[in-house]
Design a protein around this motif. Sequence first.
Motif, PDB file in Angstrom:
ATOM      1  N   ALA A  77       0.836  -1.207   0.000  1.00 49.67           N
ATOM      2  CA  ALA A  77       0.000   0.000   0.000  1.00 49.67           C
ATOM      3  C   ALA A  77       0.868   1.253   0.000  1.00 49.67           C
ATOM      4  O   ALA A  77       0.608   2.215  -0.743  1.00 49.67           O
ATOM      5  CB  ALA A  77      -0.920  -0.009   1.219  1.00 49.67           C
ATOM      6  N   TRP A  93      -6.845   3.010   4.480  1.00 50.36           N
ATOM      7  CA  TRP A  93      -6.381   3.091   3.091  1.00 50.36           C
ATOM      8  C   TRP A  93      -6.241   4.542   2.634  1.00 50.36           C
ATOM      9  O   TRP A  93      -5.307   4.874   1.898  1.00 50.36           O
ATOM     10  CB  TRP A  93      -7.315   2.292   2.169  1.00 50.36           C
ATOM     11  CG  TRP A  93      -7.004   0.828   2.216  1.00 50.36           C
ATOM     12  CD1 TRP A  93      -7.634  -0.133   2.956  1.00 50.36           C
ATOM     13  CD2 TRP A  93      -5.941   0.161   1.528  1.00 50.36           C
ATOM     14  NE1 TRP A  93      -7.026  -1.352   2.773  1.00 50.36           N
ATOM     15  CE2 TRP A  93      -5.994  -1.210   1.896  1.00 50.36           C
ATOM     16  CE3 TRP A  93      -4.955   0.577   0.630  1.00 50.36           C
ATOM     17  CZ2 TRP A  93      -5.096  -2.149   1.397  1.00 50.36           C
ATOM     18  CZ3 TRP A  93      -4.065  -0.363   0.127  1.00 50.36           C
ATOM     19  CH2 TRP A  93      -4.128  -1.708   0.517  1.00 50.36           C
ATOM     20  N   LYS A 135      -2.967   8.780  -7.896  1.00 48.59           N
ATOM     21  CA  LYS A 135      -3.183   7.926  -6.730  1.00 48.59           C
ATOM     22  C   LYS A 135      -3.747   6.567  -7.153  1.00 48.59           C
ATOM     23  O   LYS A 135      -4.565   6.500  -8.076  1.00 48.59           O
ATOM     24  CB  LYS A 135      -4.164   8.573  -5.751  1.00 48.59           C
ATOM     25  CG  LYS A 135      -3.619   9.773  -4.992  1.00 48.59           C
ATOM     26  CD  LYS A 135      -4.618  10.212  -3.927  1.00 48.59           C
ATOM     27  CE  LYS A 135      -4.066  11.335  -3.061  1.00 48.59           C
ATOM     28  NZ  LYS A 135      -5.002  11.667  -1.961  1.00 48.59           N
ATOM     29  N   PRO A 136      -3.338   5.485  -6.459  1.00 46.14           N
ATOM     30  CA  PRO A 136      -3.972   4.185  -6.702  1.00 46.14           C
ATOM     31  C   PRO A 136      -5.396   4.178  -6.142  1.00 46.14           C
ATOM     32  O   PRO A 136      -5.734   4.972  -5.255  1.00 46.14           O
ATOM     33  CB  PRO A 136      -3.067   3.205  -5.949  1.00 46.14           C
ATOM     34  CG  PRO A 136      -2.408   4.027  -4.886  1.00 46.14           C
ATOM     35  CD  PRO A 136      -2.273   5.417  -5.439  1.00 46.14           C
ATOM     36  N   ALA A 166       1.328   4.078  -3.336  1.00 47.56           N
ATOM     37  CA  ALA A 166       1.058   5.512  -3.202  1.00 47.56           C
ATOM     38  C   ALA A 166       2.327   6.324  -3.450  1.00 47.56           C
ATOM     39  O   ALA A 166       2.298   7.353  -4.129  1.00 47.56           O
ATOM     40  CB  ALA A 166       0.491   5.805  -1.823  1.00 47.56           C
ATOM     41  N   TRP A 217      -4.369   6.316  -0.768  1.00 47.55           N
ATOM     42  CA  TRP A 217      -5.208   5.751  -1.818  1.00 47.55           C
ATOM     43  C   TRP A 217      -6.547   6.485  -1.905  1.00 47.55           C
ATOM     44  O   TRP A 217      -7.062   6.983  -0.898  1.00 47.55           O
ATOM     45  CB  TRP A 217      -5.489   4.276  -1.538  1.00 47.55           C
ATOM     46  CG  TRP A 217      -4.305   3.368  -1.715  1.00 47.55           C
ATOM     47  CD1 TRP A 217      -3.100   3.445  -1.071  1.00 47.55           C
ATOM     48  CD2 TRP A 217      -4.215   2.241  -2.584  1.00 47.55           C
ATOM     49  NE1 TRP A 217      -2.255   2.437  -1.481  1.00 47.55           N
ATOM     50  CE2 TRP A 217      -2.920   1.675  -2.410  1.00 47.55           C
ATOM     51  CE3 TRP A 217      -5.092   1.641  -3.480  1.00 47.55           C
ATOM     52  CZ2 TRP A 217      -2.500   0.548  -3.116  1.00 47.55           C
ATOM     53  CZ3 TRP A 217      -4.671   0.516  -4.184  1.00 47.55           C
ATOM     54  CH2 TRP A 217      -3.391  -0.020  -4.002  1.00 47.55           C
TER      55      TRP A 217
END
Length: 283
Positions: free
Chosen positions: A164, A203, A236-237, A168, A208
């Motif tokens: 994660a 998250w 951004k994811p 990012a 994210w």
Amino acid sequence: MSNPPDFVQLKKLASQIRRDIVRMVHACQSGHPGGSLGCTDFFVALYFHVLKHNPKFSMAGQGEDLFFLSNGHISPVWYSTLARSGYFDVKELATFRMLNSRLQGHPATHEHLPGIRIASGSLGQGLSVALGAAQTKKLNKDNQLVFVLMGDGEQQEGQVWEAAMYAAHNKMDHVIATIDYNGQQIDGPVDKILSLMDLKGKWESFGWVVNEFDGNKIEDVIKGLELAKSQTGKGKPIMNLMKTVMGFGVDYMMGSHKWHGVAPNDEELKKALAQLEETIGDY
């Protein structure tokens, strides 16, 4: 795909795939029906409307969207979806978990089954693999998207959070991840085993974009995935928290962690099939 979704046909596919799932798991008396049934609408929406993919499978997948299944134990729904999409003969579903079958309990590449790009089922690894594939696409100037599905119990794995941060930090904005948020894992309710607390806030704090939708309403799944696609390319994811019910579509399985990895007996199979319309033919 640019054409509007045919919800009548998509719902027929979902019913048939749910029939495939319970029949496959019953036949070998082994497998994971609960999460497979809960994620059926997601797989139908993805493979039959959202994903740019080619059943004439190539491992590299250049010029295609890629999908990775991290929670590989829900292989029945993926195998059925791949077969119904034309990757291999639907009749092969009858070999699920049999000796020398290409359809093993957890997907693997050794069997060379079309549609499978990684071995999965060791939880926590799928997001990392998806990010590696996404970086490869960027290096190859391939602008297609990378999708990955994880379980909610899987969020207890540390590797997920390393990935994660990595995504990012590297602005991997062509990755769309989804969590099957059904609140159940093999030993019981997720909140009792190890609570995820504010998963959306977690998250978001990791950098994210986070969306939420109902994973058992195919209209909502398509709307959610299309929204995620519109959010790509912006630095951004994307993470989808997809609320589902374990065992969805079979009343006696719904919402119970018992059906994470238990096969129905003969009488239970009859009850399940009575609730799931045969729409495009059993294998």
